[in-house]
Design a protein around this motif. Structure first.
Motif, mmCIF file in Angstrom:
data_model
loop_
_atom_site.group_PDB
_atom_site.id
_atom_site.type_symbol
_atom_site.label_atom_id
_atom_site.label_comp_id
_atom_site.label_asym_id
_atom_site.label_seq_id
_atom_site.Cartn_x
_atom_site.Cartn_y
_atom_site.Cartn_z
ATOM 1 N N ILE A 123 0.830 -1.203 0.000
ATOM 2 C CA ILE A 123 0.000 0.000 0.000
ATOM 3 C C ILE A 123 0.864 1.251 0.000
ATOM 4 C CG2 ILE A 123 -1.970 -1.110 1.134
ATOM 5 C CD1 ILE A 123 -1.016 0.232 3.765
ATOM 6 N N ALA A 124 0.241 2.360 -0.336
ATOM 7 C CA ALA A 124 0.950 3.645 -0.337
ATOM 8 C C ALA A 124 1.335 4.034 1.088
ATOM 9 C CB ALA A 124 0.064 4.726 -0.958
ATOM 10 N N ASP A 125 2.525 4.557 1.232
ATOM 11 C CA ASP A 125 2.981 5.079 2.515
ATOM 12 C C ASP A 125 2.359 6.462 2.701
ATOM 13 O OD1 ASP A 125 4.345 6.192 4.684
ATOM 14 O OD2 ASP A 125 6.265 5.324 4.096
ATOM 15 N N GLU A 126 1.638 6.650 3.787
ATOM 16 C CA GLU A 126 0.921 7.908 4.013
ATOM 17 C C GLU A 126 1.845 9.117 4.119
ATOM 18 O OE1 GLU A 126 -2.040 7.772 7.038
ATOM 19 O OE2 GLU A 126 -2.875 5.900 6.281
ATOM 20 N N GLN A 127 3.115 8.888 4.358
ATOM 21 C CA GLN A 127 4.063 9.997 4.493
ATOM 22 C C GLN A 127 4.634 10.444 3.150
ATOM 23 O OE1 GLN A 127 7.015 9.050 7.452
ATOM 24 N NE2 GLN A 127 5.508 8.130 8.804
ATOM 25 N N THR A 128 4.307 9.745 2.087
ATOM 26 C CA THR A 128 4.857 10.060 0.773
ATOM 27 C C THR A 128 4.142 11.263 0.162
ATOM 28 O OG1 THR A 128 5.357 7.728 0.439
ATOM 29 C CG2 THR A 128 5.345 9.130 -1.513
ATOM 30 N N PRO A 129 4.894 12.249 -0.321
ATOM 31 C CA PRO A 129 4.265 13.408 -0.982
ATOM 32 C C PRO A 129 3.449 12.982 -2.210
ATOM 33 C CG PRO A 129 6.593 13.828 -0.544
ATOM 34 C CD PRO A 129 6.351 12.376 -0.255
ATOM 35 N N ASP A 130 2.386 13.727 -2.490
ATOM 36 C CA ASP A 130 1.493 13.403 -3.602
ATOM 37 C C ASP A 130 2.223 13.276 -4.932
ATOM 38 O OD1 ASP A 130 -0.641 13.307 -1.891
ATOM 39 O OD2 ASP A 130 -1.569 15.172 -2.596
ATOM 40 N N SER A 155 9.184 -5.914 -6.133
ATOM 41 C CA SER A 155 9.136 -5.521 -4.721
ATOM 42 C C SER A 155 8.042 -4.486 -4.481
ATOM 43 C CB SER A 155 10.480 -4.950 -4.276
ATOM 44 O OG SER A 155 10.681 -3.678 -4.869
ATOM 45 N N CYS A 156 7.836 -4.205 -3.219
ATOM 46 C CA CYS A 156 6.902 -3.167 -2.788
ATOM 47 C C CYS A 156 7.735 -1.973 -2.342
ATOM 48 C CB CYS A 156 6.029 -3.686 -1.643
ATOM 49 S SG CYS A 156 4.885 -2.459 -0.974
ATOM 50 N N TYR A 157 8.449 -1.392 -3.261
ATOM 51 C CA TYR A 157 9.325 -0.269 -2.911
ATOM 52 C C TYR A 157 8.833 1.031 -3.540
ATOM 53 C CZ TYR A 157 13.471 2.595 -2.387
ATOM 54 O OH TYR A 157 14.327 3.619 -2.080
ATOM 55 N N THR A 205 1.851 -4.456 4.306
ATOM 56 C CA THR A 205 0.981 -4.599 5.470
ATOM 57 C C THR A 205 0.404 -6.009 5.482
ATOM 58 O OG1 THR A 205 -0.980 -3.744 6.622
ATOM 59 C CG2 THR A 205 -1.041 -3.711 4.215
ATOM 60 N N ASP A 206 0.122 -6.517 6.678
ATOM 61 C CA ASP A 206 -0.544 -7.809 6.773
ATOM 62 C C ASP A 206 -2.043 -7.638 7.008
ATOM 63 O OD1 ASP A 206 -0.409 -6.914 9.368
ATOM 64 O OD2 ASP A 206 0.450 -8.749 10.187
#
Length: 115
Positions: free
Chosen positions: A30-37, A90-92, A100-101
């Motif tokens: 999933i998207a990391d909430e801290q990542t800028p738009d 990968s999920c990078y 996330t699980d």
């Protein structure tokens, strides 16, 4: 006489190994909430252009709502990750995503999981 904490740790370790061995350990990307738009947008475009199935985040499709960049990026990241994780993917996404699980599916929007 063995320590109760050691028995508990061994039990937990065996339980974890059983889940992983049976394929029951499930993980989504999933998207990391801290990542800028801007970074999310760029990473989502890359995922959609490189094998993710992004059709379900289009208007009138099951994962269009909520219509947010974070939600659409999460769906596209997971689609790519599930399709390619067993082939070296990968999920990078340049630090834009995390694993996330917890199943991120909601309502009629089902995030796929491929063992």
């Amino acid at each position: 006489m063995s320590c109760p904490i050691h028995k508990l740790l061994i039990s937990l370790l065996l339980l974890n190994l059983c889940f992983q061995a049976s394929g029951q350990y499930m993980e989504w990307c999933i998207a990391d909430e801290q990542t800028p738009d801007e970074d999310l947008e760029r990473a989502m475009e890359w995922a959609c252009g490189n094998g993710a199935d992004c059709s379900k985040i289009q208007l009138n499709h099951p994962c269009y709502l909520p219509n947010t960049l974070k939600d659409h990026a999460s769906y596209s990241f997971n689609s790519y990750y599930q399709r390619f994780k067993n082939k070296g993917g990968s999920c990078y996404f340049n630090s834009a995503a995390i694993t996330t699980d917890l199943d991120p599916s909601h309502g009629s929007c089902k995030f796929e999981f491929i063992p």
